[in-house]
Design a protein around this motif. Sequence first.
Motif, PDB file in Angstrom:
ATOM      1  N   GLN A  74       0.843  -1.187   0.000  1.00 34.32           N
ATOM      2  CA  GLN A  74       0.000   0.000   0.000  1.00 34.32           C
ATOM      3  C   GLN A  74       0.879   1.237   0.000  1.00 34.32           C
ATOM      4  O   GLN A  74       1.547   1.541   0.986  1.00 34.32           O
ATOM      5  CB  GLN A  74      -0.900  -0.040   1.255  1.00 34.32           C
ATOM      6  N   GLN A  75       0.866   1.979  -1.103  1.00 35.86           N
ATOM      7  CA  GLN A  75       1.716   3.164  -1.212  1.00 35.86           C
ATOM      8  C   GLN A  75       1.038   4.411  -0.673  1.00 35.86           C
ATOM      9  O   GLN A  75       1.704   5.423  -0.455  1.00 35.86           O
ATOM     10  CB  GLN A  75       2.129   3.373  -2.664  1.00 35.86           C
ATOM     11  N   ASP A  88      -0.943   9.275   4.449  1.00 39.07           N
ATOM     12  CA  ASP A  88       0.510   9.171   4.313  1.00 39.07           C
ATOM     13  C   ASP A  88       0.843   8.404   3.049  1.00 39.07           C
ATOM     14  O   ASP A  88       0.090   7.514   2.642  1.00 39.07           O
ATOM     15  CB  ASP A  88       1.107   8.441   5.522  1.00 39.07           C
ATOM     16  N   TYR A  89       1.964   8.722   2.441  1.00 36.42           N
ATOM     17  CA  TYR A  89       2.364   8.004   1.237  1.00 36.42           C
ATOM     18  C   TYR A  89       3.840   7.667   1.311  1.00 36.42           C
ATOM     19  O   TYR A  89       4.597   8.234   2.106  1.00 36.42           O
ATOM     20  CB  TYR A  89       2.038   8.822  -0.018  1.00 36.42           C
ATOM     21  N   ALA A 107       7.589  15.025   5.040  1.00 38.62           N
ATOM     22  CA  ALA A 107       6.994  13.983   5.875  1.00 38.62           C
ATOM     23  C   ALA A 107       6.173  12.994   5.067  1.00 38.62           C
ATOM     24  O   ALA A 107       5.654  12.015   5.611  1.00 38.62           O
ATOM     25  CB  ALA A 107       6.114  14.612   6.950  1.00 38.62           C
ATOM     26  N   LYS A 108       6.009  13.246   3.784  1.00 35.39           N
ATOM     27  CA  LYS A 108       5.159  12.436   2.906  1.00 35.39           C
ATOM     28  C   LYS A 108       3.766  12.290   3.521  1.00 35.39           C
ATOM     29  O   LYS A 108       3.236  11.181   3.705  1.00 35.39           O
ATOM     30  CB  LYS A 108       5.780  11.062   2.626  1.00 35.39           C
ATOM     31  N   GLN A 145      -1.293   7.071 -13.337  1.00 36.23           N
ATOM     32  CA  GLN A 145      -1.343   5.930 -12.421  1.00 36.23           C
ATOM     33  C   GLN A 145      -1.821   6.429 -11.065  1.00 36.23           C
ATOM     34  O   GLN A 145      -1.104   7.129 -10.367  1.00 36.23           O
ATOM     35  CB  GLN A 145       0.037   5.294 -12.305  1.00 36.23           C
ATOM     36  N   PHE A 146      -3.048   6.042 -10.728  1.00 39.25           N
ATOM     37  CA  PHE A 146      -3.673   6.482  -9.489  1.00 39.25           C
ATOM     38  C   PHE A 146      -3.484   5.433  -8.403  1.00 39.25           C
ATOM     39  O   PHE A 146      -3.672   4.248  -8.643  1.00 39.25           O
ATOM     40  CB  PHE A 146      -5.175   6.699  -9.697  1.00 39.25           C
ATOM     41  N   TYR A 147      -3.175   5.910  -7.200  1.00 39.52           N
ATOM     42  CA  TYR A 147      -3.057   5.028  -6.034  1.00 39.52           C
ATOM     43  C   TYR A 147      -3.974   5.591  -4.955  1.00 39.52           C
ATOM     44  O   TYR A 147      -3.878   6.769  -4.608  1.00 39.52           O
ATOM     45  CB  TYR A 147      -1.609   4.982  -5.535  1.00 39.52           C
ATOM     46  N   PHE A 148      -4.861   4.737  -4.446  1.00 38.82           N
ATOM     47  CA  PHE A 148      -5.859   5.181  -3.482  1.00 38.82           C
ATOM     48  C   PHE A 148      -5.553   4.645  -2.091  1.00 38.82           C
ATOM     49  O   PHE A 148      -5.049   3.525  -1.930  1.00 38.82           O
ATOM     50  CB  PHE A 148      -7.255   4.688  -3.891  1.00 38.82           C
ATOM     51  N   GLY A 149      -5.917   5.442  -1.080  1.00 40.76           N
ATOM     52  CA  GLY A 149      -5.926   4.962   0.285  1.00 40.76           C
ATOM     53  C   GLY A 149      -7.166   4.116   0.528  1.00 40.76           C
ATOM     54  O   GLY A 149      -8.021   3.965  -0.348  1.00 40.76           O
TER      55      GLY A 149
END
Lengths: 111, 112
Positions: free
Chosen positions: A2-3, A24-25, A70-71, A98-102
């Motif tokens: 999980q990014q 956070d990422y 702190a990303k 490129q989408f990354y979701f929480g």
Amino acid sequence: DQQVKQNSPSLSVQEGRISILNCDYTNSMFDYFLWYKKYPAEGPTFLISISSIKDKNEDGRFTVFLNKSAKHLSLHIVPSQPGDSAVYFCAAIKDGNQFYFGTGTSLTVIP
Amino acid sequence: DVKVTQSSRYLVKRTGEKVFLECVQDMDHENMFWYRQDPGLGLRLIYFSYDVKMKEKGDIPEGYSVSREKKERFSLILESASTNQTSMYLCASSFSYNSPLHFGNGTRLTVT
């Protein structure tokens, strides 16, 4: 892996107070960040975004803050309203598409 | 306003059936995406497409295929439905680079 992470599954806030949702990422290559709001039985709707070259973006009651060192990304809602009760997803974009979701935070605003 | 329309809100299918989920967008967007949403797992990308006849695998393509014969239409196909494909399926489109995704209302698929 999980990014993009939202570590709080839920949040309750009194009407009129501030809601702060955190994200956070891990990938420093993300160049754009977004917040989405989702009501039950509906698709997510785009709320607000921020480029990685900025540290703050405001739209009415919604403000997104970005701390690249702190990303960390946060969404502030002031003042919170009962209609803001929904699931909020943060997302990050890499390479333009490129989408990354929480995993989402469920916000409940108590009247 | 961008409209992304998914053909069904709710579907119930049997194990082993071939399932088609249809999605149409009306804003001439180049990019289209299929996600599934599961509790605690967020949105996971199944497939996406940057152009007609073009497709790319996302994070969880196994058991799925897609078709994009026309720019406005992107179909998700479950070749042989299984119970672990019970989920909310979300179609999305975007205009271009770093553009927000616009989502449809989702299809809640139950495989029994």
